[in-house]
Design a protein around this motif. Structure first.
Motif, PDB file in Angstrom:
ATOM      1  N   LEU A  82      40.546  30.830  39.222  1.00 52.05           N
ATOM      2  CA  LEU A  82      41.379  29.857  38.516  1.00 52.05           C
ATOM      3  C   LEU A  82      42.165  30.516  37.394  1.00 52.05           C
ATOM      4  O   LEU A  82      43.338  30.211  37.178  1.00 52.05           O
ATOM      5  N   LYS A  83      41.535  31.448  36.679  1.00 55.96           N
ATOM      6  CA  LYS A  83      42.217  32.152  35.588  1.00 55.96           C
ATOM      7  C   LYS A  83      43.345  33.023  36.136  1.00 55.96           C
ATOM      8  O   LYS A  83      44.440  33.054  35.586  1.00 55.96           O
ATOM      9  N   ARG A  84      43.058  33.737  37.217  1.00 59.41           N
ATOM     10  CA  ARG A  84      44.085  34.600  37.805  1.00 59.41           C
ATOM     11  C   ARG A  84      45.244  33.776  38.351  1.00 59.41           C
ATOM     12  O   ARG A  84      46.403  34.155  38.230  1.00 59.41           O
ATOM     13  N   HIS A  85      44.924  32.633  38.953  1.00 61.95           N
ATOM     14  CA  HIS A  85      45.974  31.773  39.501  1.00 61.95           C
ATOM     15  C   HIS A  85      46.843  31.204  38.376  1.00 61.95           C
ATOM     16  O   HIS A  85      48.075  31.152  38.495  1.00 61.95           O
ATOM     17  N   ALA A  86      46.214  30.797  37.285  1.00 61.71           N
ATOM     18  CA  ALA A  86      46.969  30.292  36.134  1.00 61.71           C
ATOM     19  C   ALA A  86      47.872  31.378  35.561  1.00 61.71           C
ATOM     20  O   ALA A  86      49.021  31.112  35.191  1.00 61.71           O
ATOM     21  N   ALA A  87      47.381  32.618  35.516  1.00 65.80           N
ATOM     22  CA  ALA A  87      48.187  33.735  35.010  1.00 65.80           C
ATOM     23  C   ALA A  87      49.386  33.999  35.927  1.00 65.80           C
ATOM     24  O   ALA A  87      50.483  34.299  35.448  1.00 65.80           O
ATOM     25  N   LEU A  88      49.179  33.885  37.234  1.00 64.25           N
ATOM     26  CA  LEU A  88      50.280  34.049  38.187  1.00 64.25           C
ATOM     27  C   LEU A  88      51.356  32.996  37.941  1.00 64.25           C
ATOM     28  O   LEU A  88      52.549  33.305  37.866  1.00 64.25           O
ATOM     29  N   LYS A  89      50.955  31.741  37.786  1.00 61.11           N
ATOM     30  CA  LYS A  89      51.922  30.668  37.551  1.00 61.11           C
ATOM     31  C   LYS A  89      52.656  30.872  36.224  1.00 61.11           C
ATOM     32  O   LYS A  89      53.862  30.634  36.139  1.00 61.11           O
ATOM     33  N   THR A  90      51.948  31.354  35.217  1.00 58.52           N
ATOM     34  CA  THR A  90      52.591  31.649  33.928  1.00 58.52           C
ATOM     35  C   THR A  90      53.639  32.741  34.094  1.00 58.52           C
ATOM     36  O   THR A  90      54.756  32.626  33.582  1.00 58.52           O
ATOM     37  N   SER A  91      53.289  33.807  34.821  1.00 57.79           N
ATOM     38  CA  SER A  91      54.232  34.912  35.055  1.00 57.79           C
ATOM     39  C   SER A  91      55.485  34.421  35.772  1.00 57.79           C
ATOM     40  O   SER A  91      56.602  34.797  35.411  1.00 57.79           O
ATOM     41  N   LEU A  92      55.288  33.601  36.792  1.00 49.45           N
ATOM     42  CA  LEU A  92      56.429  33.088  37.549  1.00 49.45           C
ATOM     43  C   LEU A  92      57.302  32.187  36.692  1.00 49.45           C
ATOM     44  O   LEU A  92      58.529  32.250  36.758  1.00 49.45           O
ATOM     45  N   GLY A  93      56.663  31.339  35.882  1.00 49.34           N
ATOM     46  CA  GLY A  93      57.415  30.457  34.992  1.00 49.34           C
ATOM     47  C   GLY A  93      58.220  31.230  33.962  1.00 49.34           C
ATOM     48  O   GLY A  93      59.386  30.921  33.703  1.00 49.34           O
ATOM     49  N   GLN A  94      57.613  32.258  33.389  1.00 47.87           N
ATOM     50  CA  GLN A  94      58.307  33.074  32.397  1.00 47.87           C
ATOM     51  C   GLN A  94      59.480  33.829  33.011  1.00 47.87           C
ATOM     52  O   GLN A  94      60.478  34.080  32.347  1.00 47.87           O
ATOM     53  N   ALA A  95      59.350  34.187  34.286  1.00 46.53           N
ATOM     54  CA  ALA A  95      60.426  34.901  34.983  1.00 46.53           C
ATOM     55  C   ALA A  95      61.511  33.954  35.483  1.00 46.53           C
ATOM     56  O   ALA A  95      62.534  34.399  36.002  1.00 46.53           O
ATOM     57  N   GLY A  96      61.284  32.650  35.357  1.00 43.21           N
ATOM     58  CA  GLY A  96      62.293  31.671  35.751  1.00 43.21           C
ATOM     59  C   GLY A  96      62.324  31.342  37.232  1.00 43.21           C
ATOM     60  O   GLY A  96      63.313  30.800  37.723  1.00 43.21           O
ATOM     61  N   PHE A  97      61.247  31.651  37.950  1.00 38.61           N
ATOM     62  CA  PHE A  97      61.199  31.343  39.379  1.00 38.61           C
ATOM     63  C   PHE A  97      60.793  29.900  39.605  1.00 38.61           C
ATOM     64  O   PHE A  97      59.957  29.351  38.887  1.00 38.61           O
ATOM     65  N   ARG A  98      61.373  29.297  40.639  1.00 42.20           N
ATOM     66  CA  ARG A  98      60.965  27.964  41.058  1.00 42.20           C
ATOM     67  C   ARG A  98      59.851  28.131  42.081  1.00 42.20           C
ATOM     68  O   ARG A  98      59.993  28.889  43.041  1.00 42.20           O
ATOM     69  N   PHE A  99      58.740  27.422  41.872  1.00 37.93           N
ATOM     70  CA  PHE A  99      57.622  27.556  42.799  1.00 37.93           C
ATOM     71  C   PHE A  99      56.939  26.212  43.008  1.00 37.93           C
ATOM     72  O   PHE A  99      57.074  25.291  42.207  1.00 37.93           O
ATOM     73  N   TYR A 100      56.235  26.139  44.127  1.00 33.48           N
ATOM     74  CA  TYR A 100      55.529  24.923  44.530  1.00 33.48           C
ATOM     75  C   TYR A 100      54.062  25.255  44.748  1.00 33.48           C
ATOM     76  O   TYR A 100      53.751  26.300  45.321  1.00 33.48           O
ATOM     77  N   PRO A 101      53.163  24.365  44.342  1.00 38.09           N
ATOM     78  CA  PRO A 101      51.752  24.589  44.637  1.00 38.09           C
ATOM     79  C   PRO A 101      51.537  24.594  46.151  1.00 38.09           C
ATOM     80  O   PRO A 101      52.147  23.809  46.881  1.00 38.09           O
ATOM     81  N   ALA A 102      50.702  25.492  46.612  1.00 41.92           N
ATOM     82  CA  ALA A 102      50.440  25.631  48.045  1.00 41.92           C
ATOM     83  C   ALA A 102      48.953  25.889  48.261  1.00 41.92           C
ATOM     84  O   ALA A 102      48.217  26.187  47.326  1.00 41.92           O
ATOM     85  N   ARG A 103      48.565  25.761  49.522  1.00 33.94           N
ATOM     86  CA  ARG A 103      47.195  26.087  49.927  1.00 33.94           C
ATOM     87  C   ARG A 103      47.272  27.116  51.043  1.00 33.94           C
ATOM     88  O   ARG A 103      48.106  27.025  51.931  1.00 33.94           O
ATOM     89  N   LEU A 104      46.396  28.063  50.949  1.00 35.81           N
ATOM     90  CA  LEU A 104      46.353  29.148  51.914  1.00 35.81           C
ATOM     91  C   LEU A 104      44.962  29.184  52.537  1.00 35.81           C
ATOM     92  O   LEU A 104      43.965  29.246  51.823  1.00 35.81           O
TER      93      LEU A 104
END
Length: 129
Positions: A55-77
């Motif tokens: 959960l911590k790593r996933h939150a960090a990934l979303k933070t990185s993407l947000g800071q970089a200005g990428f548009r992303f959608y929650p997904a399940r793998l």
């Protein structure tokens, strides 16, 4: 180090869902994600079992993407015998996706287009800069 054969086989048959849409066959018919997107996850680094740190790593990934200005959608793998959180990212260049996967010690990430889904090796344990 190459991707273990069983990991690569599992990656090729992974199930990808976004908003209950099964995108395992690619983005054909899903105009909002076109022309290309990448699927990234920070969970289960190097195929390790699920852990509380996911959960911590996933939150960090979303933070990185947000800071970089990428548009992303929650997904399940679904792969390697479990379901994990992921994100479908629009407009992420291949080189950036590889760096993000490498940083989070992922064996691979997925590129989705109208033509289908391809697995991209991140270069984990290589001498990538």
């Amino acid at each position: 180090m190459p991707i273990p054969l069983e990991t690569l086989a599992a990656a090729q048959s992974a199930r990808i869902t976004v908003d209950e849409l099964d995108l395992s066959g690619g983005l054909a018919g899903h105009a909002r994600f076109l022309p290309r997107a990448v699927l990234l996850s920070a969970c289960r680094p190097l195929g390790a079992p699920n852990s509380e740190d996911d959960l911590k790593r996933h939150a960090a990934l979303k933070t990185s993407l947000g800071q970089a200005g990428f548009r992303f959608y929650p997904a399940r793998l679904e792969w390697l015998g479990s379901i994990q959180d992921a994100v479908l990212v629009q407009g992420c260049p291949r080189a950036k996706a590889v760096k993000l996967a490498y940083k989070r010690k992922q064996w691979c990430h997925w590129e989705l287009s109208a033509k289908g889904v391809s697995v991209v090796y991140s270069g984990v344990n290589s001498r990538q800069k």
